[in-house]
Motif scaffolding. Structure first.
Motif, PDB file in Angstrom:
ATOM      1  N   ASN A   1      -4.911   4.536  13.981  1.00 58.48           N
ATOM      2  CA  ASN A   1      -4.294   5.831  14.268  1.00 58.48           C
ATOM      3  C   ASN A   1      -2.869   5.987  13.732  1.00 58.48           C
ATOM      4  O   ASN A   1      -2.384   7.116  13.637  1.00 58.48           O
ATOM      5  N   TYR A   2      -2.192   4.873  13.421  1.00 59.48           N
ATOM      6  CA  TYR A   2      -0.819   4.943  12.949  1.00 59.48           C
ATOM      7  C   TYR A   2      -0.655   4.013  11.751  1.00 59.48           C
ATOM      8  O   TYR A   2      -1.642   3.566  11.180  1.00 59.48           O
ATOM      9  N   ALA A   3       0.566   3.723  11.370  1.00 57.11           N
ATOM     10  CA  ALA A   3       0.826   2.793  10.270  1.00 57.11           C
ATOM     11  C   ALA A   3       0.838   1.359  10.793  1.00 57.11           C
ATOM     12  O   ALA A   3       1.299   1.103  11.922  1.00 57.11           O
ATOM     13  N   TRP A   4       0.349   0.409   9.972  1.00 61.79           N
ATOM     14  CA  TRP A   4       0.271  -0.987  10.421  1.00 61.79           C
ATOM     15  C   TRP A   4       1.644  -1.559  10.761  1.00 61.79           C
ATOM     16  O   TRP A   4       1.748  -2.493  11.563  1.00 61.79           O
ATOM     17  N   GLU A   5       2.703  -1.013  10.168  1.00 65.92           N
ATOM     18  CA  GLU A   5       4.041  -1.530  10.438  1.00 65.92           C
ATOM     19  C   GLU A   5       4.402  -1.506  11.930  1.00 65.92           C
ATOM     20  O   GLU A   5       5.184  -2.332  12.410  1.00 65.92           O
ATOM     21  N   TRP A   6       3.779  -0.581  12.664  1.00 71.48           N
ATOM     22  CA  TRP A   6       4.129  -0.437  14.080  1.00 71.48           C
ATOM     23  C   TRP A   6       3.610  -1.575  14.949  1.00 71.48           C
ATOM     24  O   TRP A   6       4.050  -1.729  16.092  1.00 71.48           O
ATOM     25  N   ILE A   7       2.683  -2.395  14.441  1.00 70.55           N
ATOM     26  CA  ILE A   7       2.248  -3.541  15.238  1.00 70.55           C
ATOM     27  C   ILE A   7       3.387  -4.556  15.379  1.00 70.55           C
ATOM     28  O   ILE A   7       3.379  -5.391  16.290  1.00 70.55           O
ATOM     29  N   PHE A   8       4.369  -4.468  14.473  1.00 68.62           N
ATOM     30  CA  PHE A   8       5.556  -5.319  14.562  1.00 68.62           C
ATOM     31  C   PHE A   8       6.746  -4.576  15.151  1.00 68.62           C
ATOM     32  O   PHE A   8       7.525  -5.129  15.935  1.00 68.62           O
ATOM     33  N   LEU A   9       6.904  -3.310  14.789  1.00 71.88           N
ATOM     34  CA  LEU A   9       8.076  -2.552  15.227  1.00 71.88           C
ATOM     35  C   LEU A   9       8.079  -2.278  16.730  1.00 71.88           C
ATOM     36  O   LEU A   9       9.148  -2.085  17.322  1.00 71.88           O
ATOM     37  N   ILE A  10       6.902  -2.281  17.373  1.00 72.05           N
ATOM     38  CA  ILE A  10       6.881  -2.033  18.816  1.00 72.05           C
ATOM     39  C   ILE A  10       7.571  -3.159  19.592  1.00 72.05           C
ATOM     40  O   ILE A  10       7.939  -2.979  20.762  1.00 72.05           O
ATOM     41  N   ASN A  11       7.768  -4.308  18.944  1.00 72.51           N
ATOM     42  CA  ASN A  11       8.462  -5.414  19.610  1.00 72.51           C
ATOM     43  C   ASN A  11       9.958  -5.155  19.780  1.00 72.51           C
ATOM     44  O   ASN A  11      10.602  -5.774  20.640  1.00 72.51           O
ATOM     45  N   VAL A  12      10.515  -4.269  18.951  1.00 73.04           N
ATOM     46  CA  VAL A  12      11.971  -4.106  18.924  1.00 73.04           C
ATOM     47  C   VAL A  12      12.527  -3.615  20.265  1.00 73.04           C
ATOM     48  O   VAL A  12      13.399  -4.269  20.861  1.00 73.04           O
ATOM     49  N   PRO A  13      12.081  -2.473  20.804  1.00 65.75           N
ATOM     50  CA  PRO A  13      12.654  -2.039  22.097  1.00 65.75           C
ATOM     51  C   PRO A  13      12.319  -3.001  23.234  1.00 65.75           C
ATOM     52  O   PRO A  13      13.146  -3.230  24.120  1.00 65.75           O
ATOM     53  N   VAL A  14      11.114  -3.565  23.202  1.00 62.51           N
ATOM     54  CA  VAL A  14      10.721  -4.504  24.262  1.00 62.51           C
ATOM     55  C   VAL A  14      11.601  -5.752  24.215  1.00 62.51           C
ATOM     56  O   VAL A  14      12.073  -6.253  25.243  1.00 62.51           O
ATOM     57  N   GLY A  15      11.846  -6.268  23.008  1.00 61.23           N
ATOM     58  CA  GLY A  15      12.663  -7.461  22.855  1.00 61.23           C
ATOM     59  C   GLY A  15      14.099  -7.251  23.288  1.00 61.23           C
ATOM     60  O   GLY A  15      14.694  -8.121  23.942  1.00 61.23           O
ATOM     61  N   LEU A  16      14.669  -6.107  22.945  1.00 58.17           N
ATOM     62  CA  LEU A  16      16.045  -5.813  23.350  1.00 58.17           C
ATOM     63  C   LEU A  16      16.162  -5.702  24.864  1.00 58.17           C
ATOM     64  O   LEU A  16      17.115  -6.199  25.466  1.00 58.17           O
TER      65      LEU A  16
END
Length: 518
Positions: A171-186
């Motif tokens: 449903n979205y771009a594959w890049e988001w499987i990695f980018l979703i970690n950013v807010p969670v990690g912070l």
């Protein structure tokens, strides 16, 4: 460790941050790391296509992370003694978040692989670090609750990975499987630092075992590559796989000899003198290996032969995660009141029941029929990690808990990789064997075959197309029979592994009576 320091390293978080919030942040750190071991699996075709490479080349996205993570996990004990548990964990989360961002903006396959190596390398302390901090966050009598929080994320994340990865890729771009970690990690790093920074563990300057580290990199790297690429290269028919196997074997033997002779080894092998740690870790690794093999096989089978897409194949396993989350708090509440080994035995028993139920699958089974055994598995999952970790860490001195956690998790990760290769190889090889036998039993002159051919012809298919349909159905049946073979063997293995638990001491848990050390 001084009394003041020991008190400072445990207890409630600093004023202003509830214990539940800090525990949630610690659990999210574990969840992110474990999630990233599986989230890319179902997205490889999409990633490879977008980057202009073959799916076979794209599998290095998985391999690179596994190799780097496998090497870095055993370093946890040294890092946390040198820099402190809180600092090491928070730094690992921040670096993991940065590496995830870099993976999300990767512009080519080599850049993505490089960033995945970085992501795997810096994430090593996240799992054992979160485990150690959760144990420090909760009082001793609440140790079961701490392990429940940790085990829920560790077991649910591998199931969520394929679901989330498939949904994002579809449903979205594959890049988001990695980018979703950013807010969670912070969020995780901020909350954990604010809640635990005043509870930092004492540090001491230890010499770096450089040769031991180098040997570890060599043999673990060679072993991981051999396991990940062995099936595609037809195992030991390939010179490359033979070389990797020899490098892993010689490197491992040399590593053991070197580590036993060092005053400050990179891995504390003295932990194996503790009977509960040794036997508990063996049971953990074997049980997890069977579990992870099934986690890999079922969605692969359903996508390849039953027509399920990545999202729906992943959703089949989702209810087991829900059951595990709902039951884990009750397990934690009552575990200290009884012999922990009984919980471990029950967990293995329920895993076995789940696998035996799956050994009765049919190709035309309903959605609910596929889910029912996984609901039973959810009960086993709720108990498995909590019980075995209680056994493994029983009698381990507090200052060795990070090292013990790192070593047990390292062995678990390696076993999971090995089980994945064994499972997929077994499935393909036995499917080929079943297909040969089915073909021998079939003939164009057989009345049932001729009737099927006539029905396909009546549907408008020519002779060649009809044969292709029947061949496909033959392959479907062969892979079904091979999957059932695996589940049957898995059930007996789990019941057999359960016997190991009774060779451990009864963990102290909440009992007031002291237990003699080994």
């Amino acid at each position: 460790m001084s009394t003041a320091a020991a008190n400072n390293a445990s207890g409630a978080p600093s004023v202003g941050l509830p214990m539940g919030l800090v525990a949630t942040a610690l659990a999210l750190g574990t969840f992110m790391q474990v999630l990233d071991t599986t989230i890319a699996n179902v997205s490889i075709p999409t990633i490879a296509g977008n980057l202009g490479v073959s799916p076979d080349q794209g599998t290095w996205v998985i391999t690179s992370f596994a190799v780097a993570n496998g090497i870095s996990v055993p370093l946890t004990g040294w890092l946390m003694q040198r820099f402190g548990v809180v600092r090491t964990f928070v730094a690992s989360v921040l670096l993991f978040t940065l590496a995830s961002f870099l993976c999300g903006i990767a512009w080519s396959l080599p850049s993505l692989i490089a960033f995945r190596v970085l992501q795997g390398a810096v994430s090593g302390p996240m799992i054992p670090g979160s485990q150690a901090l959760l144990l420090a966050l909760f009082p001793p009598e609440k140790k079961g609750a701490a392990l429940a929080v940790w085990s829920m994320t560790t077991l649910v994340a591998p199931i969520c990975g394929p679901i989330l990865g498939g949904f994002i890729s579809d449903n979205y771009a594959w890049e988001w499987i990695f980018l979703i970690n950013v807010p969670v990690g912070l969020f995780c790093a901020f909350v954990c630092w604010q809640g635990m920074k005043h509870k930092e563990t004492p540090t001491r300057k230890l010499p770096v075992d450089g040769i031991g580290l180098g040997l570890l990199v060599v043999w673990v790297g060679a072993l991981q590559i051999m396991l990940d690429k062995g099936k595609d290269a037809d195992w030991f028919s390939s010179t490359f796989i033979i070389v990797m196997g020899l490098v892993a074997l010689i490197g491992f033997i040399t590593f053991l000899i070197w580590e036993f002779s060092q005053k400050h080894p990179i891995i504390d092998l003295s932990l194996f003198k503790n009977r509960n740690f040794s036997i508990g870790t063996l049971a953990l690794c074997l049980g997890y290996g069977v579990f992870f093999g099934a986690v890999v096989l079922q969605p692969l089978w359903m996508q390849t032969w039953l027509g399920y897409n990545a999202t729906w194949a992943g959703l089949i396993a989702a209810p087991s995660g829900v059951v595990a989350v709902l039951i884990s708090p009750f397990v934690a509440k009552y575990m200290n009141r009884f012999d922990t080994r009984l919980f471990a035995l029950f967990s293995f028993f329920m895993f076995g029941v789940s696998y035996f139920m799956r050994a009765g699958y049919t190709a035309d089974a309903s959605y609910s029929a596929y889910i029912m055994p996984l609901l039973v598995q959810g009960v086993a999952m709720a108990i498995f990690f909590i019980a075995l970790l209680s056994i493994i860490l029983d009698g381990v001195p507090p200052h060795q808990i990070p090292a013990a956690s790192g070593l047990s998790n390292f062995l678990r990760i390696i076993t999971g990789s090995f089980a994945t290769s064994i499972t997929t190889t077994f499935w393909d090889d036995h499917a080929a064997l079943h297909q040969t036998r089915l073909a021998e039993m079939s003939s164009i002159y057989d009345s049932n075959v001729r009737e099927s051919m006539d029905q396909l012809a009546a549907a408008g298919l020519n002779h060649t197309q009809s044969l292709a349909v029947l061949t496909r159905e033959l392959g479907n049946q062969a892979h079904l029979m091979s999957a059932l073979d695996f589940f049957w063997i898995a059930g007996w293995l789990c019941w057999g592994i359960a016997g190991l638990v009774m060779f451990t001491r009864r963990p102290q848990g909440g009992k007031p009576a002291a237990v003699a050390a080994d």
